[in-house]
Design a protein around this motif. Structure first.
Motif, mmCIF file in Angstrom:
data_model
loop_
_atom_site.group_PDB
_atom_site.id
_atom_site.type_symbol
_atom_site.label_atom_id
_atom_site.label_comp_id
_atom_site.label_asym_id
_atom_site.label_seq_id
_atom_site.Cartn_x
_atom_site.Cartn_y
_atom_site.Cartn_z
ATOM 1 N N GLN A 145 42.094 40.994 48.327
ATOM 2 C CA GLN A 145 40.773 40.859 47.727
ATOM 3 C C GLN A 145 40.193 42.208 47.317
ATOM 4 O OE1 GLN A 145 39.352 37.715 47.230
ATOM 5 N NE2 GLN A 145 37.945 38.848 45.902
ATOM 6 N N ASP A 146 40.493 43.246 48.090
ATOM 7 C CA ASP A 146 40.024 44.586 47.721
ATOM 8 C C ASP A 146 40.542 44.976 46.337
ATOM 9 O OD1 ASP A 146 38.767 44.825 50.175
ATOM 10 O OD2 ASP A 146 40.493 45.776 51.126
ATOM 11 N N ASP A 184 38.780 42.799 43.628
ATOM 12 C CA ASP A 184 37.417 43.253 43.320
ATOM 13 C C ASP A 184 37.423 44.525 42.466
ATOM 14 O OD1 ASP A 184 36.430 41.137 44.781
ATOM 15 O OD2 ASP A 184 36.050 42.312 46.599
ATOM 16 N N ARG A 239 38.673 43.759 38.846
ATOM 17 C CA ARG A 239 37.665 43.046 38.051
ATOM 18 C C ARG A 239 36.551 43.999 37.617
ATOM 19 N NH1 ARG A 239 33.492 39.436 37.329
ATOM 20 N NH2 ARG A 239 34.113 37.351 36.627
#
Length: 234
Positions: free
Chosen positions: A61-62, A65, A68
């Motif tokens: 997820q890091d 994020d 994005r």
């Protein structure tokens, strides 16, 4: 004589103070251990059935994020690099998974690599393309943690079962958010029941009634969500 009487008292006072300091330090250490928030995500440590997996989490997820955020800033080089790093992460997790979860993780790694190449070539025009791939990755992670929860429960690793159940639900919720798919009331109720069981396992380390039902509920919701995600078109 007075001098000799004072020395033992001073020594006793020093011992008492030192002991109090040690107890205070231990209290602070214990308080820190119980109040430090758990990081979100996954790590290789999770594949070993031992307590504390949630606290050891690191995650793709890091990378999602950061990629994005870079994409929205038109920094395609950074976005592409982060996506490639996420692909490596998912590939490593595929190696630690089995069966269906392994297949999903391997597919997710390929999708992230392909997306990274396209982003690097500036051929991706919408962040929705990133979100769709992230949804597949989080679904794969949810399936992997479900698999680990099932494995832990077979070994009656109660704390570990609670940890893996919790992480599986976290990733399922993230996948739904990434895919812009709202979980219906049946899914929400099932997740609430499973989370209550997971919390009970984590709090007491004992096996409450309903673990088997919680695992079945979660498996059903994973399959339902997976079908909706697979039918989603970009």
């Amino acid at each position: 004589m007075r001098f000799h009487a004072v020395v033992p008292a001073a020594l006793l006072l020093g011992v008492a103070v030192a002991g109090g300091c040690r107890q205070s330090e231990q209290s602070r250490t214990q308080a820190t251990a119980t109040t430090t928030p758990a990081a979100v995500g996954t790590s290789h440590a999770e594949t070993t059935l031992s307590a504390g997996a949630i606290g050891k989490r690191s995650e793709a997820q890091d990378h999602f994020d950061r990629s994005r955020a870079a994409f929205l800033k038109k920094d395609m080089k950074t976005a592409s690099t982060e996506l490639h790093d996420a692909a490596v992460f998912m590939r490593e997790h595929a190696d630690s998974a089995t069966g269906f979860a392994k297949a999903l993780s391997a597919r997710s790694s390929r999708e992230l690599d392909s997306l990274a190449t396209k982003v690097g070539a500036s051929s991706v025009t919408s962040a929705a393309s990133l979100d769709h791939v992230f949804a597949h990755a989080n679904r794969a992670e949810a399936e992997r943690h479900y698999e680990l929860a099932t494995r832990a429960w077979k070994q009656r690793q109660t704390t570990r079962t609670g940890e893996e159940l919790t992480m599986a639900m976290d990733h399922l919720e993230r996948a739904a958010k990434d895919a812009h798919i709202a979980l219906d009331s049946a899914a929400t109720r099932a997740m609430d029941r499973s989370r209550a069981v997971a919390d009970s396992l984590l709090q007491g380390g004992t096996a409450p009634n309903g673990v088997d039902d919680a695992l079945k509920d979660l498996e059903l919701q994973l399959r339902r969500f997976g079908a909706r995600l697979e039918n989603q078109r970009m």
